[in-house]
Design an enzyme around this catalytic site. Sequence first.
Site, PDB file in Angstrom:
ATOM      1  N   SER A 182      41.349  39.636  39.439  1.00  0.00           N
ATOM      2  CA  SER A 182      42.176  40.605  39.959  1.00  0.00           C
ATOM      3  C   SER A 182      41.658  42.128  39.114  1.00  0.00           C
ATOM      4  O   SER A 182      41.660  43.197  39.738  1.00  0.00           O
ATOM      5  CB  SER A 182      43.490  40.417  40.421  1.00  0.00           C
ATOM      6  OG  SER A 182      44.018  40.371  39.132  1.00  0.00           O
ATOM      7  N   HIS A 210      41.080  38.845  46.752  1.00  0.00           N
ATOM      8  CA  HIS A 210      40.270  40.191  46.632  1.00  0.00           C
ATOM      9  C   HIS A 210      38.819  39.544  47.106  1.00  0.00           C
ATOM     10  O   HIS A 210      37.984  40.346  46.854  1.00  0.00           O
ATOM     11  CB  HIS A 210      39.818  40.471  45.037  1.00  0.00           C
ATOM     12  CG  HIS A 210      41.088  41.123  44.474  1.00  0.00           C
ATOM     13  ND1 HIS A 210      41.714  42.286  44.825  1.00  0.00           N
ATOM     14  CD2 HIS A 210      42.116  40.304  43.831  1.00  0.00           C
ATOM     15  CE1 HIS A 210      42.839  42.706  44.230  1.00  0.00           C
ATOM     16  NE2 HIS A 210      43.269  41.382  43.555  1.00  0.00           N
ATOM     17  N   LYS A 241      45.482  43.525  51.280  1.00  0.00           N
ATOM     18  CA  LYS A 241      44.327  44.183  50.746  1.00  0.00           C
ATOM     19  C   LYS A 241      43.214  44.517  51.692  1.00  0.00           C
ATOM     20  O   LYS A 241      43.303  45.370  52.539  1.00  0.00           O
ATOM     21  CB  LYS A 241      43.725  43.271  49.576  1.00  0.00           C
ATOM     22  CG  LYS A 241      45.001  43.356  48.283  1.00  0.00           C
ATOM     23  CD  LYS A 241      44.590  42.491  47.242  1.00  0.00           C
ATOM     24  CE  LYS A 241      45.952  42.491  46.197  1.00  0.00           C
ATOM     25  NZ  LYS A 241      46.004  41.661  45.393  1.00  0.00           N
TER      26      LYS A 241
END
Length: 393
Positions: A182, A210, A241
Amino acid sequence: MKSVPLEDISEELAGLKAQNLLRSLKIVDGPQESHISLGGRRLVNLSSNNYLGLSNDKRLKNAAISAIKKYGLGAGASRLICGNMLLHKKLEDRIAAFKKTEAALLFNSGYCANLAVLSSLCGRDDVVFSDKLNHASIIDAIILSRAEFRRYPHKDIKNLESLLKNSNGFRRRLIVTDSVFSMDGDLAPLPELTYLAKKYNCLLYIDEAHATGILGKTGKGALEYFGIEDEAIIQMGTLSKAVGAFGAYVCGAKILIDYLINKARPFIYTTALPVSVCAGAIAALDIIESDGLLRSGLSENIKFFRQALRSLGFKNSLDPTPVIPLLIGDAVKTMEFSRRLFSKGVFVQGIRPPTVPAGTSRLRITLMATHKKKDLEFALDKIAEIGRQLGII
Ligand SMILES: *Cc1c(COP(=O)(O)O)cnc(C)c1O
């Protein structure tokens, strides 16, 4: 009587301030886009995890609004009482189909998903092997589980194997890693980790926060990127995200999901996600799977920006991910870099300990599919100017 505990707190805060580690909240007034409204100013946004720009997409918003009109706002109860609504089930089926796993289960955040998986699968008799740069939620989860906690140096497969060799006598062994780290944006060595997990009969648990929506031909994540098909791998990812919504998922074998429904306290003892969020996430997954242009736009921005930074003299990698750390080292200098960028119209949050190890403070740049080339060129210009002023390049 004197309130000693609060005095401690104020001393601690003063200490943080003295070390330039004090944090405070900023107010954002507007959507999370390639530009952001902060403190009455509009800045190029290089700090959002909304990688595909979906959080303000009309299709997600309309899906969420329709769901609110039909079902209301709050779910009103936990999943196991009477908060389990049709849209929860639809999203879980959609995630399982997207990730090509037997089943999936929703959690209220990625943080909760990590707490849930690690604390229900591992206990006092077990051992967890964790990359040193894994996300804070993984670290908290291992501590909560009470399992033996063994860290290996970042991506150091040799060291991990020697730890594995010396770990007989535990009931269960589990390796956990961010698939995309991250704060560093690099990839875990998943082919090697998969091999070691098999060889030493360990569980492998990967955090795709991610990678989901970003890596791989159809955005399924790091396993698709590496071409790994292994049903034994337990995967989690967040919907907050690249997916542009909120909440998180765990996916894998049906038996695992049944176990989590029965055992995972962060699943059992909390109210179900609002269904508007689920409807938005379903719309997002449809877009992610069908709209390859969105992902290739992001990918082009990543290539362009990473290469341009290198040409300027920064020592960043050319990893295929949208998280780009500009290592500064010193926390004061990092925050000064961030402040100067702000004054020039570019927002990049400085990242300091304890989020990253001491001496590795950095600007954590994140790119979005919706950044225009001229936004990126503008930002690069300012980064170069200030990087030179501060003697970093
Ligand atoms: C952001 C993040 C999480 C937490 O996800 P949330 O849904 O924001 O709680 C977990 N793991 C990693 C690696 C992350 O970057």
